[in-house]
Scaffold this active site. Structure first.
Site, mmCIF file in Angstrom:
data_model
loop_
_atom_site.group_PDB
_atom_site.id
_atom_site.type_symbol
_atom_site.label_atom_id
_atom_site.label_comp_id
_atom_site.label_asym_id
_atom_site.label_seq_id
_atom_site.Cartn_x
_atom_site.Cartn_y
_atom_site.Cartn_z
ATOM 1 C CG ASP A 73 29.855 21.242 13.605
ATOM 2 O OD1 ASP A 73 30.945 20.765 14.191
ATOM 3 O OD2 ASP A 73 29.803 21.907 12.467
ATOM 4 C CG HIS A 143 27.598 25.207 7.206
ATOM 5 N ND1 HIS A 143 27.519 23.969 6.710
ATOM 6 C CD2 HIS A 143 28.559 25.670 7.332
ATOM 7 C CE1 HIS A 143 28.798 23.693 6.571
ATOM 8 N NE2 HIS A 143 29.439 24.926 6.998
ATOM 9 C CD GLU A 148 24.477 22.196 5.753
ATOM 10 O OE1 GLU A 148 25.205 23.303 5.663
ATOM 11 O OE2 GLU A 148 24.981 21.138 5.289
HETATM 12 P P1 PGA Z 1 36.509 25.661 7.070
HETATM 13 O O1 PGA Z 1 35.003 25.136 7.604
HETATM 14 O O2 PGA Z 1 37.178 26.351 8.240
HETATM 15 O O3 PGA Z 1 37.270 24.260 6.878
HETATM 16 O O4 PGA Z 1 36.306 26.155 5.620
HETATM 17 C C1 PGA Z 1 34.324 26.108 7.813
HETATM 18 C C2 PGA Z 1 32.767 25.520 7.820
HETATM 19 O O5 PGA Z 1 32.383 24.821 7.024
HETATM 20 O O6 PGA Z 1 32.016 26.063 8.769
#
Ligand code: PGA
Length: 250
Positions: A73, A143, A148
């Site tokens: 992403d 997500h 989302e």
């Molecule tokens: P994080 O992000 O590892 O920084 O918690 C995970 C995500 O939003 O998919």
């Protein structure tokens, strides 16, 4: 700990163990498929795993020569050299430590006709049989990548608007919530769920509620990660004790 017929859940005690267990799984995959195409998450949670993989490579235990990273992403609207792009984060945490040139990355489109370019991205993945491995985190809203909720499990790679929950969660990387980009491009659910193997890493108390909803409650578009219960992929969820809580997976 394994549950038959669904994701395998491995509860680890701390960040070190999460990194080691995750690196074991990725290294096994690279041994099995030296030319693997691997979707690479940024975010805090997989950082220890990437550091562990880099250490193994330095010791000659891991060969990344054939690995093709696929971008998971990316925010829209940033300058390419902005340190806050996910590509920049991927470069610092994954590509450089693992000796992989930027040019080897299958990148998401960021400008031009995004709909057409995202469709071409999906065709590129389809043409080589999809992802071998998807390394994923989970958002506090469930997500995967920037898919989302609510989301269709067949959702293609596409431009998306970020949810308030995601913008709030990512504000810690930006200083001010108003600076967080509101639009992004994400590899679609269809590609992620069709990966041959999926490793999802989950850490910390803020993920406790959502990881249990995703793995133990009925599958729903409101929790994108719940579709992991239904894929044909070999799914392993590595979750630390702070995120899982007491008790073992049933
Ligand atoms: P994080 O992000 O590892 O920084 O918690 C995970 C995500 O939003 O998919």
């Amino acid at each position: 700990m394994t549950r038959l017929g669904g994701p395998s859940v491995v509860v680890v005690e701390d960040a070190d163990e999460l990194g080691r267990v995750g690196a074991d799984l990725v290294a096994d995959e690279l041994r099995r498929t030296p030319g693997a195409w691997v979707s690479v998450a940024t975010g805090e949670t997989p950082m220890g795993m990437y550091a562990e993989l880099a250490a193994r490579r330095r010791s000659g235990l891991l060969d990344t020569g054939g690995l093709t990273p696929v971008q998971l992403d990316e925010y829209l609207g940033l300058e390419p050299d902005d340190r806050r792009t996910f590509f920049g984060w991927m470069r610092r945490s994954f590509l450089e430590p693992l000796g992989i040139a930027d040019e080897r990355v299958v990148r998401l489109p960021l400008d031009g006709d995004l709909a057409a370019a995202c469709a071409a991205f999906d065709r590129t993945l389809d043409a080589r049989g999809g992802l071998d491995l998807a390394i994923l985190g989970i958002g506090t809203n469930g997500h995967l990548g920037f898919n989302e909720p609510p989301v269709d499990p067949g959702a293609p790679t596409r431009e998306v608007g970020l949810s308030t929950a995601t913008i709030d969660a990512n504000a810690r990387y930006w200083g001010d919530v108003n600076d967080v980009p509101t639009r992004a491009v994400t590899t679609g659910m269809r590609q992620l769920l069709a990966a041959r193997a999926i490793v999802m890493v989950v850490s910390g108390p803020t993920k406790r509620e959502i990881v249990h909803r995703a793995l133990e409650e009925p599958v729903t578009p409101q929790v994108p990660a719940s579709f992991l219960q239904e894929t044909g992929a070999a799914v392993t969820v590595i979750v630390d004790r702070e995120a899982w809580g007491e008790g073992d997976p049933s």
